[in-house]
Motif scaffolding. Structure first.
Motif, PDB file in Angstrom:
ATOM      1  N   THR A  91       0.836  -1.202   0.000  1.00  0.00           N
ATOM      2  CA  THR A  91       0.000   0.000   0.000  1.00  0.00           C
ATOM      3  C   THR A  91       0.870   1.251   0.000  1.00  0.00           C
ATOM      4  N   VAL A  96      -2.150   3.164  -6.409  1.00  0.00           N
ATOM      5  CA  VAL A  96      -3.285   2.365  -6.862  1.00  0.00           C
ATOM      6  C   VAL A  96      -3.299   2.319  -8.390  1.00  0.00           C
ATOM      7  N   LEU A 117      -5.468  -3.292  -4.413  1.00  0.00           N
ATOM      8  CA  LEU A 117      -4.915  -2.031  -4.907  1.00  0.00           C
ATOM      9  C   LEU A 117      -5.038  -1.874  -6.417  1.00  0.00           C
TER      10      LEU A 117
END
Length: 447
Positions: A91, A96, A117
């Motif tokens: 993350t 993303v 993601l």
């Protein structure tokens, strides 16, 4: 040596406070005799105990001691295992929807992170060594990054389940030269810094499972960061995937584990490494400079070896058609190694020789993204009859949990034949992507 979190919890418990807060046992013994003393240190976020995700109090002090021990700027306690750490690390390192260079030898948590993601994988397939995926080489990574200049994050596993390590400083140099991040799943390597057998400090993010190879309780783990990420960033990402009520006994155990390792545990690990070296000389075993000194991989018919060991009340970590894997730690002393030696002597003449190498599984075709496959409607299908379908799940012998087929990839006759050869249950019911979803996806691509 200081143990700030453990000390703070003991002091507070000794004051016999009136606990008008969680958890519900209020510090009284649990209805489980084996955990009678556990509840006394099981507090929640209070002024004296600190808050894991606020980054304050004795928890932060204990984390800083771990960071210093591992020679990295930051360390965060994890109570959701390395799974929480891998999810948090990716993350942080991956925008993303971006593309990632991913070690195909990655744990399933990395594949889940890609789905969550919306990441697009480019896979690193390891060169095979002794019928196992070997170390990833800097030249290999450099070529992949040349071919895919959009990639800024490389994720790899070192050591692997079989104890095989890659050259992390050399890999980091290649990746950093191109402005990227190196994220390492070192779940099986938390003990290696205490042996001087792992230089992880050049990586940007490293995940360690304390519970796998250190004297620490299940699910306890550590996320370490270099200078590219702050402690605040670690906390923010890990809070997404972790409980807002992390276990204080687990974190206290991490605090005390580090203290013991620094005082005497490192000596115990050197003794364990010596014992493993002796066993490697006496039995057919995987050897080499790239191996974890404490991981014993016996060569032979792995399933027969496992069955023979279990018949003597010795339970290995993993078996496959050519190996049985035994995890040796500081908790194994002379008596345990003597017992293991006797068990191996008793069964090796009867368990057959090392099987013919199979080599790597066939490289599958990626049809849908991990996210599309993970969250699409699915249909159940028996694996032996799934040729031509698109997998919505990981098809992976577990352990080690490395997928032969990942979500979004096409299952072929060659894949099914390979899984059958390694002893996978071909009558397992798997989830495949609904045909209507696959057809719609193809139509969108053609349009």
């Amino acid at each position: 040596m200081p143990t700030p979190l453990y000390d703070a919890l003991r002091v507070l418990a000794a004051q016999t406070p009136l606990r008008m807060h969680m958890p519900g046992h209020k510090g009284t013994p649990l209805p489980l005799p084996e955990l009678a003393g556990y509840a006394a240190l099981d507090f929640t976020e209070l002024s004296p105990t600190g808050d894991l995700f606020a980054g304050d109090g004795p928890i932060r002090e204990a984390e800083e001691l771990w960071a210093s021990c591992f020679h990295m700027p930051h360390c965060l306690f994890l109570t959701g295992g390395s799974t929480q750490g891998v999810l948090a690390a990716l993350t942080l390192a991956c925008p993303v929807g971006s593309t990632i260079l991913l070690d195909r030898n990655s744990h399933r948590s990395a594949y889940h992170a890609m789905a969550l993601l919306g990441l697009h994988p480019v896979y690193l397939y390891r060169p095979y060594w002794e019928d196992l995926p070997g170390p990833i080489t800097p030249d290999q990574v450099d070529r992949m990054l040349q071919d895919h200049p959009e990639i800024k994050t490389v994720f790899l596993t070192s050591p692997t389940y079989y104890g095989i390590q890659s050259d992390l400083p050399a890999l980091a140099q290649v990746i950093h030269r191109r402005g990227g991040y190196l994220v390492v799943d070192a779940a099986h390597g938390a003990h290696l810094p205490f042996l001087g057998s792992m230089d992880h400090t050049a990586a940007d993010l490293v995940v360690f499972s304390a519970h796998k190879t250190l004297p620490a309780p299940g699910q306890s783990a550590l996320l370490c960061a270099g200078g590219a990420f702050s402690h605040r960033q670690l906390r923010r990402a890990a809070a997404i995937y972790g409980s807002s009520s992390p276990s204080y006994p687990m974190m206290a155990a991490l605090d005390c584990c580090r203290d013991w390792l620094e005082q005497e545990g490192h000596i115990a690990y050197h003794k364990t490494a010596y014992q493993v070296a002796q066993l490697r000389q006496d039995f057919p075993a995987l050897t080499g400079d790239a191996l974890d000194p404490c991981r014993l991989v016996i060569l032979g018919d792995g399933f027969a070896l496992r069955d023979g060991l279990e018949a003597q009340n010795v339970f290995p970590e993993l078996a496959d058609r050519g190996h049985v894997v035994l995890i040796c730690t500081c908790a194994d002393r002379q008596a345990q190694f003597d017992r293991l030696r006797r068990a191996l002597y008793a069964i090796l003449p009867q368990t057959g020789s090392h099987s013919q190498p199979l080599g790597p599984p066939p490289e599958p075709e990626l049809v849908l993204s991990p996210r599309q496959a993970q969250f699409s409607p699915t249909e159940a299908c028996v694996l032996s009859r799934a040729a031509g379908r698109i997998s919505a799940c990981q098809i992976a012998p577990y352990p080690p949990g490395i997928p032969v087929i990942a979500p979004g990839e096409r299952i072929t006759k060659k894949t099914i034949a390979y899984l059958s050869q390694i002893g996978y249950n071909m009558e397992t019911e798997i989830q495949t992507v609904s045909f209507s979803v696959y057809r719609q996806s193809r139509f969108s691509e053609e349009g």
